[in-house]
Design a protein around this motif. Sequence first.
Motif, short mmCIF file in Angstrom:
data_model
loop_
_atom_site.label_atom_id
_atom_site.label_comp_id
_atom_site.label_asym_id
_atom_site.label_seq_id
_atom_site.Cartn_x
_atom_site.Cartn_y
_atom_site.Cartn_z
N ARG A 249 71.42 -64.15 -23.60
CA ARG A 249 72.34 -63.08 -23.23
C ARG A 249 73.19 -63.53 -22.04
O ARG A 249 72.74 -64.35 -21.25
CB ARG A 249 71.59 -61.81 -22.83
N ASP A 250 74.38 -62.94 -21.93
CA ASP A 250 75.26 -63.26 -20.81
C ASP A 250 75.00 -62.26 -19.68
O ASP A 250 75.16 -61.05 -19.87
CB ASP A 250 76.72 -63.18 -21.27
N LYS B 157 70.72 -66.94 -19.62
CA LYS B 157 71.20 -67.29 -20.96
C LYS B 157 70.16 -68.11 -21.71
O LYS B 157 69.91 -67.90 -22.89
CB LYS B 157 72.52 -68.06 -20.86
N ASP C 177 77.97 -59.96 -18.77
CA ASP C 177 78.18 -58.93 -19.80
C ASP C 177 77.16 -57.81 -19.66
O ASP C 177 77.49 -56.63 -19.78
CB ASP C 177 78.08 -59.53 -21.21
N ASP C 178 75.91 -58.18 -19.41
CA ASP C 178 74.86 -57.17 -19.23
C ASP C 178 75.12 -56.30 -18.00
O ASP C 178 74.94 -55.09 -18.05
CB ASP C 178 73.47 -57.83 -19.13
N VAL D 235 79.72 -57.76 -10.22
CA VAL D 235 80.45 -58.72 -11.06
C VAL D 235 81.23 -59.70 -10.16
O VAL D 235 81.29 -60.90 -10.45
CB VAL D 235 81.38 -57.99 -12.07
N GLU E 130 79.42 -51.72 -9.97
CA GLU E 130 79.63 -52.73 -11.02
C GLU E 130 80.64 -53.78 -10.55
O GLU E 130 80.40 -54.99 -10.66
CB GLU E 130 80.14 -52.07 -12.31
N LYS F 124 77.99 -55.65 -16.73
CA LYS F 124 79.13 -54.77 -17.07
C LYS F 124 78.71 -53.61 -17.95
O LYS F 124 79.23 -52.51 -17.80
CB LYS F 124 80.24 -55.57 -17.76
N SER F 125 77.78 -53.84 -18.86
CA SER F 125 77.41 -52.73 -19.74
C SER F 125 76.38 -51.79 -19.11
O SER F 125 76.30 -50.63 -19.47
CB SER F 125 76.93 -53.23 -21.11
#
Length: 320
Positions: A62-63, A57, A66-67, A81, A77, A69-70
């Motif tokens: 950026r998180d 971060k 979140d990255d 996570v 995944e 997950k995308s």
Amino acid sequence: PQYTRGTVTAFAPFDARADAEALRKAMKGIGTDEETVLTILATRNNAQRQEIASAFKTLFGRDLVDDLKSELTGKFETLMVSLMRPAYIFDAHALKHAIKGAGTNEKVLTEILASRTPAEVQNIKQVYQQEYEASLEDKITGETSGHFQRLLVVLLQANRDPDVGVDEALVEQDAQVLFRAGELKWGTDEEKFITILGTRSVSHLRRVFDKYMTISGFQIEETIDRETSGDLEKLLLAVVKCIRSVPAYFAETLYYSMKGAGTDDDTLIRVMVSRSEVDLLDIRQEFRKNFAKSLYQMIQKDTSGDYRKALLLLCGGDDD
């Protein structure tokens, strides 16, 4: 408590910034370098993963979660996570999702509440209250019923007697009470089982189980199996197995998550992640002893791709 039987320990030499940079590079642009992602996340311990997220971060705004997950998908995944979830919040989060919306996942409630120490249960309740502004006990009683609910509530009190010396007279008494409630009664007196299994100390109960066998000629598991059913039966059995040996209980849980057609990936992920810094070495030992193959071999046979690579790293080695 300081757990020392995990497969994942602090990685050294550790450089959170370098790891954050490597992860960003692995996920930037087209396509993802999954190998780098899994190698970093599965070989750092949870505290280090939190430092990596914080560096990520700071450096990129950026998180990291979140990255992930995308950029990632499916079971891989979910595993990555899960590894990123702060250790103290892991169980509270799992329980929150087990009692969310339509249908309750009794398997998760059973696994966590039967296997965690009283201190861990107290911690889970506090974290749950802080994170979700709700009482875990209220949520659980709202979604469960009958004797299953009552035993969960007893376990949630986290008031199991401390392990201080065993009183043989009380051992004899408890074993007799259980025998009368189970084998001798038409229809079981579940309440006796709930009180004794939910509140007596671990060392006391181990003696009670031996004494029960002497009195009745049955293992207590056999009586539970015959006299109860459904969610209550599964919870009583989980409690008995965890009193006997938590690592053996998890070895069995892992075995059945992979045995036969299809894999229960949620259970496989939850146990591998939550025990990786606690007692996975002991679990591996029990697995090898009880199932004539190693945990490593079973994961290898039952999973594939990056998901398999990451699980094998967490497993930390073969036992053959």
